[in-house]
Design a protein around this motif. Structure first.
Motif, PDB file in Angstrom:
ATOM      1  N   ARG A 208      84.369  71.655   8.339  1.00 32.21           N
ATOM      2  CA  ARG A 208      85.022  72.924   8.030  1.00 32.21           C
ATOM      3  C   ARG A 208      86.249  73.128   8.916  1.00 32.21           C
ATOM      4  NH1 ARG A 208      87.039  76.559   4.692  1.00 32.21           N
ATOM      5  NH2 ARG A 208      87.211  78.622   5.669  1.00 32.21           N
TER       6      ARG A 208
ATOM      7  N   LYS B 238      80.449  80.093   3.131  1.00 35.40           N
ATOM      8  CA  LYS B 238      81.527  81.047   2.857  1.00 35.40           C
ATOM      9  C   LYS B 238      81.022  82.438   2.512  1.00 35.40           C
ATOM     10  CE  LYS B 238      85.655  81.761   0.008  1.00 35.40           C
ATOM     11  NZ  LYS B 238      86.545  82.026   1.142  1.00 35.40           N
ATOM     12  N   ASN B 239      80.072  82.504   1.572  1.00 36.93           N
ATOM     13  CA  ASN B 239      79.635  83.797   1.055  1.00 36.93           C
ATOM     14  C   ASN B 239      78.290  84.186   1.667  1.00 36.93           C
ATOM     15  OD1 ASN B 239      81.880  84.100  -0.708  1.00 36.93           O
ATOM     16  ND2 ASN B 239      80.923  82.632  -2.105  1.00 36.93           N
ATOM     17  N   LEU B 240      78.342  84.831   2.804  1.00 30.05           N
ATOM     18  CA  LEU B 240      77.143  85.301   3.474  1.00 30.05           C
ATOM     19  C   LEU B 240      76.956  86.790   3.218  1.00 30.05           C
ATOM     20  CD1 LEU B 240      77.332  83.562   6.980  1.00 30.05           C
ATOM     21  CD2 LEU B 240      75.656  83.120   5.183  1.00 30.05           C
TER      22      LEU B 240
ATOM     23  N   GLU C  71      86.309  80.714  10.046  1.00 26.10           N
ATOM     24  CA  GLU C  71      87.705  80.907   9.670  1.00 26.10           C
ATOM     25  C   GLU C  71      88.595  80.511  10.835  1.00 26.10           C
ATOM     26  OE1 GLU C  71      88.547  81.430   6.722  1.00 26.10           O
ATOM     27  OE2 GLU C  71      86.683  82.148   5.818  1.00 26.10           O
TER      28      GLU C  71
ATOM     29  N   ASN D 192      78.031  86.654  11.691  1.00 28.15           N
ATOM     30  CA  ASN D 192      79.477  86.579  11.529  1.00 28.15           C
ATOM     31  C   ASN D 192      80.109  86.177  12.853  1.00 28.15           C
ATOM     32  OD1 ASN D 192      79.352  88.900  13.129  1.00 28.15           O
ATOM     33  ND2 ASN D 192      79.487  90.264  11.356  1.00 28.15           N
TER      34      ASN D 192
ATOM     35  N   ARG E 214      80.346  82.036   8.713  1.00 28.64           N
ATOM     36  CA  ARG E 214      81.572  81.752   7.978  1.00 28.64           C
ATOM     37  C   ARG E 214      82.656  81.429   8.995  1.00 28.64           C
ATOM     38  NH1 ARG E 214      84.354  85.257   3.103  1.00 28.64           N
ATOM     39  NH2 ARG E 214      86.373  84.227   3.123  1.00 28.64           N
TER      40      ARG E 214
ATOM     41  N   HIS F 102      78.941  75.914   8.128  1.00 32.25           N
ATOM     42  CA  HIS F 102      79.758  76.957   7.497  1.00 32.25           C
ATOM     43  C   HIS F 102      79.231  77.283   6.105  1.00 32.25           C
ATOM     44  CE1 HIS F 102      83.192  78.918   5.594  1.00 32.25           C
ATOM     45  NE2 HIS F 102      83.138  77.990   4.655  1.00 32.25           N
TER      46      HIS F 102
END
Length: 705
Positions: free
Chosen positions: A305, A246-248, A225, A188, A223, A244
């Protein structure tokens, strides 16, 4: 001088005792140490010289330790000091033993430091027991030369373990970075931040190897952001390839052909990792490498991304379940649909208990017996876990259930079914009585990568549960040893006291009587130590016997305080500059009956008063009686308010645990024993610092309504 077993306090005394063992040894000295200790043997001149001196006298020196990358150089030096050095994976104990003496730390230090408390014995039974343990470990070890060759050639035996020591974690991260020419990282934003703050120069060296054509460099999945864009751009500029996803899954790892490191921590703000899974086993490396490659294929190049973020473009993935009723229903549906295996990790014992109350046992029994599904279950160890495990096994005999250390308790429950679907449930409030009130948000996924990630987390905890069971076996052996030592101490001490007192009455020479007084005093001190050790064993084994009777508790307190005041008056006169005194504040309580063990409660009062007096050199120590009612039950509260320096912040978290003391006086067991006695009576014990000076220790006892 009669053989003894005693506690050595202070690091200086420990070193002197160790040097004494070296000096007196004539045949052999056997040493077993954890991997942090060889550095002490080669860096502390007195110890190193003691080894060499004993060797020159023909004393046979054998040494067992775990040889790894951290102590590799020290062990090569140690190999030239001792006769035989051997390697044993996972050594967790420290002790040395000669033909007639035994020395071991009471507290096993993980750091490269000498423990402040050691147990010493020259009793033949303990020495022989130590030799038996050492010979068993020696037979399982391998020559140091063989292990050093393995390390030099990179042929390190497979090993997977959980680290919770900050120094070990730092060394492992540094080691993997130094030996790797390419790294695959999933993390993260916190992991990226931690790397930038603490390990950036190491990662730059990996990138330099890539520029020289020696590796593939660094690939990073995260991810991305808005709040991470600035830092991602810095890493891209250095040459790190970033994608990137998204759902890790909430697992962060770095893997290369040399090893794996992983954690489920968030590392918020770039904070240092507290628990780290590390492995060089091929199956783990292959699994996480495959997981990374799948994620890498699904990932979006970081530049695209970042462009989407700056242009405010986004897509939605993964199913978020906000209603706890739907979350629980989804989990039960997954169990009903299982065909091969069910893996479930509960966030707490209460989480499992709530599911049992909802009827989960028939559901699991049906899955096990009718659906022929293999079920594995994990839950954090607690005072309720053993009872829950027995309840589940009696209803679902074929289930494989294990307890993990309470330190690894998480805030999520994980359910993975058939390696195809997973459900992650957030623990919102563990105090609630129903799952619907305790569960927060949940996530459900059938993504192979996400499911395999959570399955890997479960497997890591499953391996840790095995280690936890082995650790409990070691703790049981330690308790048995202390119990044995305490009993063996009492046997010779009692006749020493009896015969000494008999001899005292038959001699007239004052000098002889003075010497005999010292013998009796120290024999009684040793007897008290044996009784303390027995009390500790009984409390830990829940075998403390109370001889209860109805007594006037206030009278016991008054008699004890009067006895202490008489002693204090004598001490104040002798020291001339102290004016310590105990006063009782009864708050209108004259007589109050309670069903208690008079001797044991007096022991608790004396333990607390001894501490108060030892830290208060002037002024009044207040002993306060209060009567309160809680949940329909009356309690007597006895408090001792002293005028000392207060409770040290370093001691506070472990105040009522074994050996919780920074003082060289006493054993550090008084408050631990007091806690066991009070809780056996159905009461509680606690402490707090006073607003201006000193501390207050209190305990409660249930009394007749």
């Amino acid at each position: 001088m009669a053989p003894t077993t005693r506690v050595i306090f202070g690091k200086r005394n420990a070193i002197d005792t160790e040097l004494g063992i070296f000096k007196k040894a004539s045949n052999s000295i056997d040493t077993c140490m954890t991997y942090t200790r060889p550095s002490l043997a080669v860096s502390i001149k007195q110890i190193r010289d003691a080894f060499l001196s004993a060797k020159s006298r023909g004393v046979r020196l054998r040494y067992i330790t775990e040889i790894n990358q951290q102590n590799f150089e020290d062990c090569k030096v140690l190999l030239s000091i001792v006769h035989e050095l051997r390697h044993l994976d996972g050594v967790k104990t420290n002790f040395m033993i000669s033909e007639g003496e035994y020395l071991a730390p009471l507290i096993q230090e993980k750091s490269e430091a000498i423990a402040s408390e050691h147990i010493y014995s020259d009793m033949i039974q303990i020495v022989e027991h130590g030799h038996c343990i050492f010979d068993t470990l020696w037979s399982k070890s391998i020559p140091a030369e063989e292990r050093i060759t393995q390390l030099q050639n990179g042929a390190v035996p497979p090993e997977t373990k959980i680290m919770d020591n900050q120094d070990e974690i730092m060394k492992q991260i540094i080691h993997l970075s130094e030996v790797s020419s390419d790294l695959s990282v999933v993390s993260n934003h916190g992991g990226l931040h931690l790397t930038y703050n603490s390990f950036l120069e190491l990662f730059k060296k990996v990138l330099e190897k890539q520029k020289r054509g020696e590796g593939e460099g660094i690939r990073w999945i995260m991810r991305i952001e808005k709040d991470s864009v600035k830092l991602v751009k810095k890493f891209l500029k250095l040459g790190v390839k970033i994608r990137h996803v998204k759902n890790l899954a909430p697992i962060n790892f770095a893997v290369s052909k040399y090893g794996l490191i992983a954690t489920v921590e968030e590392m918020t703000g770039g904070g240092m990792i507290q628990n780290l899974l590390t492995s060089n086993e091929g199956s783990y490396i292959k699994h996480f490498s495959s997981m990374f490659e799948l994620l890498w294929k699904e990932g979006v190049d970081a530049r695209y991304r970042i462009k989407d973020i700056e242009e405010k473009v986004g897509i939605a993935e993964i199913e978020i379940i906000q209603n706890p009723v739907d979350s629980i229903a989804r989990g039960w549906d997954m169990v009903r649909s299982a065909r091969k295996e069910i893996n479930v990790l509960f966030s707490s014992s209460n989480a499992l208990r709530r599911q049992i109350m909802m009827g989960a046992l028939p559901l699991l029994k049906n899955a096990s017996e009718r659906q022929k599904v293999k079920i594995r279950m994990l839950l954090p160890s607690s005072d309720k876990s053993e009872q829950l495990i027995e309840q589940i096994k009696s209803n679902v005999p074929k289930i494989d259930i294990r307890a993990i250390s309470a330190n690894l308790e998480t805030k999520i429950s994980i359910l993975v079914v058939d390696s195809k679907q997973c459900l992650i449930l957030e623990l919102k409030d563990d105090k609630q009585s129903t799952s619907y009130d305790a569960v927060g948000l949940s996530t459900y996924s059938i993504s192979p990568t996400i499911t395999s990630s959570y399955l890997a987390v479960f497997e890591s905890f499953w391996r840790q549960a095995e280690l936890f069971e082995k650790m409990k076996e070691v703790e049981l052996l330690e308790k048995d040893f202390i119990n044995f030592a305490a009993h063996e101490l009492r046997n010779p001490v009692q006749p020493i006291i009896g015969f000494s007192e008999l001899l005292y009455s038959k001699i007239d020479n004052h000098e002889h009587k003075r010497l005999l007084d010292e013998v009796i005093l120290n024999a009684k001190r040793l007897e008290r130590l044996a009784l303390i050790m027995l009390d500790v064993t009984r409390i830990e084994n829940n075998s403390l016997v109370l001889r209860k009777e109805i007594v006037d508790t206030s009278e016991i307190l008054r008699d004890t305080v009067d006895s202490y005041n008489r002693k204090l008056e004598e001490r104040n006169v002798e020291r001339n500059n102290e004016n310590t005194k105990l006063i009782i504040i009864q708050n209108g309580i004259k007589n109050i009956n309670a069903t208690i063990d008079k001797v044991r409660i007096t022991q608790v009062i004396c333990n607390i008063l001894d501490n108060a007096i030892s830290f208060s050199h002037e002024g009044k120590i207040r002993v306060i009686l209060n009567r309160v009612k809680r949940n329909g039950q009356n309690f007597l509260i006895i408090s001792v308010k002293d005028m000392g320096p207060g409770i040290d912040p370093e001691i506070w978290p472990k105040l009522f645990t074994k050996f919780a003391s920074k003082s060289d006086m006493g054993t550090g067991l008084g408050l631990f024993i007091s806690k066991g006695i009070v809780e056996a009576h159905g009461g509680k014990i606690w402490a707090e610092n006073n607003p201006h000076r000193g501390a207050t220790f209190s305990f409660s006892l249930p009394i007749e309504n």
